[in-house]
Motif scaffolding. Structure first.
Motif, PDB file in Angstrom:
ATOM      1  N   MET B 206      22.867 -12.717 -37.148  1.00 13.23           N
ATOM      2  CA  MET B 206      23.608 -12.136 -38.264  1.00 13.23           C
ATOM      3  C   MET B 206      23.148 -10.901 -38.574  1.00 13.23           C
ATOM      4  O   MET B 206      21.806 -10.634 -38.417  1.00 13.23           O
ATOM      5  N   CYS B 215      28.236 -10.300 -44.443  1.00 11.38           N
ATOM      6  CA  CYS B 215      27.623 -10.578 -43.508  1.00 11.38           C
ATOM      7  C   CYS B 215      28.620 -10.897 -42.253  1.00 11.38           C
ATOM      8  O   CYS B 215      29.734 -11.367 -42.385  1.00 11.38           O
ATOM      9  N   PHE B 283      20.264 -17.101 -38.669  1.00  9.54           N
ATOM     10  CA  PHE B 283      20.722 -17.560 -39.907  1.00  9.54           C
ATOM     11  C   PHE B 283      20.854 -19.215 -39.210  1.00  9.54           C
ATOM     12  O   PHE B 283      21.821 -19.394 -38.359  1.00  9.54           O
ATOM     13  N   PHE B 287      24.277 -26.607 -43.128  1.00  9.39           N
ATOM     14  CA  PHE B 287      24.325 -26.802 -44.742  1.00  9.39           C
ATOM     15  C   PHE B 287      23.065 -27.542 -45.373  1.00  9.39           C
ATOM     16  O   PHE B 287      22.935 -28.628 -44.781  1.00  9.39           O
ATOM     17  N   GLN B 288      22.472 -26.504 -45.908  1.00  8.08           N
ATOM     18  CA  GLN B 288      21.043 -27.194 -46.777  1.00  8.08           C
ATOM     19  C   GLN B 288      21.447 -27.801 -48.153  1.00  8.08           C
ATOM     20  O   GLN B 288      22.334 -27.404 -48.744  1.00  8.08           O
ATOM     21  N   PHE B 335      28.841 -30.793 -39.397  1.00  3.00           N
ATOM     22  CA  PHE B 335      28.933 -29.729 -40.372  1.00  3.00           C
ATOM     23  C   PHE B 335      28.128 -28.401 -39.759  1.00  3.00           C
ATOM     24  O   PHE B 335      27.023 -28.596 -39.525  1.00  3.00           O
ATOM     25  N   ASN B 337      27.649 -24.447 -40.851  1.00  2.34           N
ATOM     26  CA  ASN B 337      27.826 -23.456 -41.779  1.00  2.34           C
ATOM     27  C   ASN B 337      28.002 -21.790 -41.128  1.00  2.34           C
ATOM     28  O   ASN B 337      27.035 -21.038 -41.098  1.00  2.34           O
ATOM     29  N   GLU B 338      29.266 -21.895 -40.360  1.00  2.00           N
ATOM     30  CA  GLU B 338      29.447 -20.674 -39.441  1.00  2.00           C
ATOM     31  C   GLU B 338      29.593 -19.432 -40.296  1.00  2.00           C
ATOM     32  O   GLU B 338      29.850 -19.441 -41.392  1.00  2.00           O
ATOM     33  N   ILE B 339      28.720 -18.363 -39.686  1.00  4.98           N
ATOM     34  CA  ILE B 339      28.722 -17.125 -40.438  1.00  4.98           C
ATOM     35  C   ILE B 339      29.993 -16.472 -40.808  1.00  4.98           C
ATOM     36  O   ILE B 339      30.421 -16.099 -41.836  1.00  4.98           O
ATOM     37  N   ARG B 349      33.967 -25.126 -40.144  1.00  8.31           N
ATOM     38  CA  ARG B 349      32.582 -25.375 -40.855  1.00  8.31           C
ATOM     39  C   ARG B 349      32.231 -26.840 -41.136  1.00  8.31           C
ATOM     40  O   ARG B 349      31.272 -27.213 -41.273  1.00  8.31           O
TER      41      ARG B 349
END
Lengths: 737, 737
Positions: B206, B215, B283, B287-288, B335, B337-339, B349
């Motif tokens: 990223m 971003c 990156f 998803f956290q 899942f 979490n695409e930039i 996503r």
């Protein structure tokens, strides 16, 4: 401007996060005892009364023992004769015996009529759960890493049961009712859950061990304390017992302060360490995350699927040709970060929900198919019966609706459809009741709410909530998004309507109130019809009135020339309104767990030396419909087994071949334990034996017919009785144990 | 101790997160042109060559123009005659014209042979996507809140297509192959994804806008820059063009440093603001979240479903009777979490994966049902053909396996089954190819890997990955969890095996090395067979050897009396090994999107005044199988429509009644646009008309037969041609447009 108080729906707070407290509420009733489930022993009202008198008797006897003990000591001190002392000691011992007898009675009273109710309930559950976990119906997730509380995997048979339950749900609701099914993501941006109220209010109260930081649910600790005291401490007074029971009954209503005060009062400490506890504080039950890489877009894993439907209302209404009523449905995962999950599959951190949102004109809640359910009769537990301490009773659905017990036809229709759904899955109708929410359980906006509760070893479990949520959800999202989520009824010809017109005369108001003019104008415009008409009348009779302006915090004098209030006639071509929502919401995992318990039983092996486990699943939900066994290991039989297997596959019947050399009895026992309804044993090259699981009856059927016979019964086109009637019976014992 | 390098599988890095770069790789080939899809215009190799020569010609012409310009200016400065100057200007203009002509040719060459290839591809996609969004096949999620990039809802028809695709997947793979289906949670504790390598390596590079913080994906920016340059800047040299193409082809292999250097070199800035960009940094795409209330248990939303299967290997192996091979399967949400998600449904996503893990003995990768797929022939694109610049060609699967192009039978079997699955759904077999991973695309442990790629308007899209991942995943979890995830082959009788025994003599070693004794002992024991036998030979011949102890960092002298090395014979009853995993992994959303494109076409209305949209879904996946139309609004016809609707429901055929007064032509157009294969028009009380969507042919069928005819065709028991053969044809134009 409208003010919406974002109160959480009862389906949220009393839904998956508050069920346990209800299990011990004062409203448990005695259902019909089932011979197959020997653990149901209930306290009748007379027993509850005897518990109270026993506590009193015990306290009296305790005092008597103490008094006599003192008397004995006094005699000894006074150097009384041995005869006198012995007589006193004998009397004391006899009192102690009486006390011990009362203790035993009380122990029996608090734990069930015959003293082992709780025990057999535990034992039944243990037997069922052992079988379920051993056969991989479900297992704790990530076991090799010691697991995570509240997360479970469905193994192969459990996964098949789940997929059958969901397929039937789709058939029974989506297909038969022409619902619009949607599929929305689990990741949800904060703005949506802020509008729904979850960000602010979807919480449970938590306390922390002040030294270790371990977290506990505050209400669970208080509940456990009360239950423990009631069941194990026989010395507490009848008054104390009543107090503890009152705490249990009102647990859900306690504020953080009240909960904290009780925890302090009872001296409750952390269960693991006995350390002191913090004051209770709210913990939000949503899993939080961040959407995208910036870290600036908070999101949550959805706690229910319903919001995805509400935000799509406009598109769905259009898709339905701008017509009401219609229903949208969604099956999907939901997430709740429980503080301390327990009760296995009943309280988990991730679960499958199946939800329906039926949108309806609030002025017409009739349902075109209502007549199809009107004669159903089942256990209902209306609010009044709960308040007056009665129990659930069989009521004809049509009567409940016509008497107004159930608020409207559409709500009644869904209650009936839910009843049919659950009983067709195999839920025992005698352990299924529809319980109406009490007034204090319901959100202020809800018109009516009923839970389908299923009884299992944990008590009565809420498995489906059926609520008339009125216009709450659509209004909340209209407000926050600025997109009107409304419907319109087009009139066939324009209608004349009378509309109230309040026209403040700004010039006069400006002269009179100067800088406060704006506040007064707004307050005048905000009057409802009644207030405005009263003012109009007063102005006409008196010429001036005192008028309270809340934004100024005082009364101001309003004169006749300052405002004109009139009713005008207007032609309208349509009526625009926010639809009501009737929401049946299904906790699929809970239904499946209850189904497991209702289907489980044991029976002795033929030799009588062991108890064999059986799940009596109906073919509709059975994980595998049929097994195919060659009677002995033999190429000919195995080939025929393969031919039959192929025709079963073609017919879409899930099945399994077992060609191990194990005895046929053992193979039957293995498949009974998975709930497989039929077994085809290949014991000749021409005919085979089909055995039904529960009756263990067997018929002889030609090889080429076998798959079709099984298919016709599993598809419900005929019953096992029809098959038994038609085909020759198998008489030799060789294929049975 | 074993050292495992937690490299991410190619299914992860080149899977859903790196596909776009591949779309522009050098290996695009020219498939058969489809008349229904006019946007496919490809550069042939000769055209690519002409692009290069055109660039050269353009550069030469540019130099000539400049030189002539200078000459003209020199003439003017030298006050040459008007005639001289005019002649020079004329020559200059003619050169400019030639240059402009070459520019046009080059423009055409870079954007497609006829200059509007990209345009018609865009236009086709726009038409399809407009229809898909307008009819709610899918829509951006949370639209009323302005949506979230990379999240989509399936509306009613899309949701039905998805559920049909998944039901067929279950039938085709789980049921027909007797797989063990499981259902694991999305919430996953960190330890599991640490073991799998995702926590450390599941990243994209990223860059940030240094002023606004926005971003971007670093490779996307570089790719966009190169494409833009290649397509729009005609002045770049042939060498520069070749360099940019090389960057595009190797984009996936660039390190953070190399990417950063290129971005600097090309002067790439933030697209929205032209601000400078940060250096690229990784990156993590997961998803956290946090599990439980303590904040001390990090968790992630799973990026794939496979890990849930691996951690359950032991239980599943036991469930399968401790026998190999067997396959486990899982359908569920994943899942990432695409930039910066783009390309609609292709890069999202949250998405549905369907994954199979087939566990097999690494020494026997045969498959019992391999013969059933051996004769299938379809487009394959082996590694060698890609490297040598050839194109995908039709290959018989059996040949690919027997020649070793496909590594083993089981991998080949799954490639064949995936081919059957996709084509039965309605994927055009001429726009489906199986592309083998290049050596640098594959993880070091993978034995072989093939992607099912489907061509759509975005290019060739990876929709299914089929990889032989050897023992990597099970080893990784065995190591981290300490639970051996292994299988055993029991020998029918014990086998004698020779085993190497290294026995250090600790007493002698202690005397010789004192405190370093332990290091020497460990180093001796860690020798492999070859090293040990060499030492044995050396000791026997020389009596002493120099031995390098890496933990001491030096050589030590080992004497004959310090270690005994021998080969002993042992009896073994079983062979214990870690199974290999063959993993077909299906991106359901991508398959569905490609299916939408392959099914979409337009045809003129009868009046010829507009283009009507049609989806030619096979009945298997069509969202609704049948519509029922009363020809005119009339109670009798409506009643018959309801009777037919009821029998369709009983037969389990999803359908819709349309009783609006709209013309029958418009109603047909409406359902064609949803891809409904059959329409029943009620135009008499005895017989009705059944119309097929694509041919628009119509037959007459009795009212009571109508539902059964539709069911038999949608269930695949007979074809429309059979029906057309059997029933009288409808000839009147009244029921057609």
């Amino acid at each position: 401007m409208r003010f919406l108080i974002p109160l959480i729906s009862s389906s949220i707070t009393s839904g998956h996060s508050r069920i346990t407290s209800r299990l011990l509420s004062a409203h448990l009733t005695k259902p019909q005892l089932s011979t197959l489930h020997p653990f149901f022993n209930y306290q009748t009202p007379s027993m509850a009364a005897s518990e109270e008198s026993l506590r009193k008797a015990l306290a009296e006897k305790q005092s008597a023992v103490e008094a006599h003990g003192n008397a004995v000591r006094a005699l000894k001190a006074a150097k009384a004769t041995k005869q006198e002392i012995d007589a006193a000691i004998e009397a004391l011992n006899s009192l102690k015996l009486e006390k011990s007898s009362i203790e035993k009675q009380l122990q029996a009273a608090v734990s069930g009529s015959d003293g082992d109710g709780a025990l057999s309930r535990e034992a039944f559950r243990q037997a069922a759960v052992n079988t379920l976990e051993r056969r991989l119906f479900y297992i704790p997730s990530f076991k090799i890493y010691r697991g995570v509380a509240g997360l479970y995997d469905y193994g192969p048979p459990g996964c098949a049961v789940k997929s059958n339950v969901l397929a039937f749900w789709r058939q029974h609701f989506v297909l038969e009712e022409n619902m619009l099914e949607v599929d929305c993501p689990c990741v949800t941006p904060e703005v949506v859950l802020k509008a729904s109220g979850h960000v602010d209010k979807f919480t449970d109260l938590m306390v922390k061990d002040e030294k270790t930081g371990t977290c506990y649910r505050a209400d669970h600790l208080l509940k456990d304390f009360c239950n423990e005291k009631l069941q194990k401490d026989l010395t507490i007074s009848a008054e104390k017992a009543a107090e503890l029971k009152h705490v249990l009954a009102t647990l859900d209503d306690l504020s953080a302060e009240a909960l904290g005060a009780k925890i302090k009062e009872y001296g409750i400490t952390a269960p693991d360490t006995k350390n002191p506890l913090s004051d209770p504080y709210p913990f939000n039950l949503m899993f939080q995350t961040s959407i995208g890489p910036s870290g600036l877009s908070p999101g949550y894993m959805r706690p229910e699927t319903a919001q995805g439907i509400f935000v799509n209302f406009k598109d769905l209404y259009y898709y339905n040709g701008n017509k009401l009523p219609f229903a949208a449905a969604q099956i999907g995962q939901a997430f709740r970060n429980e503080i301390s999950p327990r009760q296995g599959l009943l309280r988990v951190r991730e679960f499958t929900l199946a939800e329906i949102e039926h949108f309806v004109d609030p002025e017409d809640k009739s349902h075109p198919k209502y007549s199809q359910v009107v004669d159903l009769e089942f256990l209902m537990f209306p609010r009044d019966e709960q308040m007056s301490g009665q129990s659930a009773k069989k009521i004809r659905l049509g009567d409940a609706v016509s008497k107004g017990t159930v608020n409207n036809e559409t709500l009644g229709y869904f209650i009936g459809r839910v009843y049919l759904f659950l009983t067709r899955l195999g839920i025992d109708k005698d352990r299924l009741r529809f319980r109406q929410h009490l007034a204090n359980e319901m959100a202020h906006y809800a018109a009516d709410c009923w839970d389908a509760e299923i009884e299992c070893s944990y008590g009565w479990i809420e498995c489906v909530g059926i609520a008339d949520r009125s216009a709450y959800d659509l209004c909340a999202h209209s407000d926050k998004s600025g997109v009107p989520l409304v419907a319109a009824e087009k009139f066939s010809e324009p209608r004349e309507v009378e509309k109230l017109v309040i026209a403040p005369v700004k010039k006069e108001l400006g002269l009179a109130f100067k800088g406060s003019q704006k506040n007064v104008v707004e307050a005048l415009e905000a009057m409802n019809e009644k207030e405005a008409l009263e003012m109009k009348a007063a102005l006409e009779s008196k010429g001036e009135v005192e008028f309270y302006v809340c934004t100024l915090g005082k009364n101001v004098p309003i004169k006749k020339n300052m405002v004109s209030i009139s009713k005008e006639k207007k032609k309208e071509h349509q009526r625009v309104f926010t639809p009501s929502v009737i929401e049946p919401s299904f906790g699929i995992g809970r239904i499946i767990y209850c189904l497991f318990e209702h289907s489980f039983y044991t029976r002795p092996s033929k030799a009588g030396d062991e108890q064999l486990n059986v799940f009596r699943f109906p073919p509709l939900v059975a994980p595998i419909k049929c097994t195919v066994f060659p009677l002995v290991q033999n190429q000919q039989y195995e080939d025929i087994a393969k031919v039959i297997s192929k025709s079963l596959t073609t017919a879409g019947i899930s099945h399994k071949i077992d060609i191990t050399g194990t005895s046929i009895g053992k193979r039957y026992a293995r498949t009974d334990e998975l709930g497989v309804p039929f077994a085809i044993t290949v014991d000749s090259t021409k005919d085979v034996t089909i055995r039904e699981r529960d009756s263990k009856l067997q018929v002889r059927v030609g090889v080429e017919e076998a798959a079709l016979v099984v298919k016709s019964v599993t598809d419900g086109l005929r019953t096992w009785e029809d098959v038994w009637e038609k085909y020759p019976h198998h008489t030799s014992g060789s294929a049975d144990d």
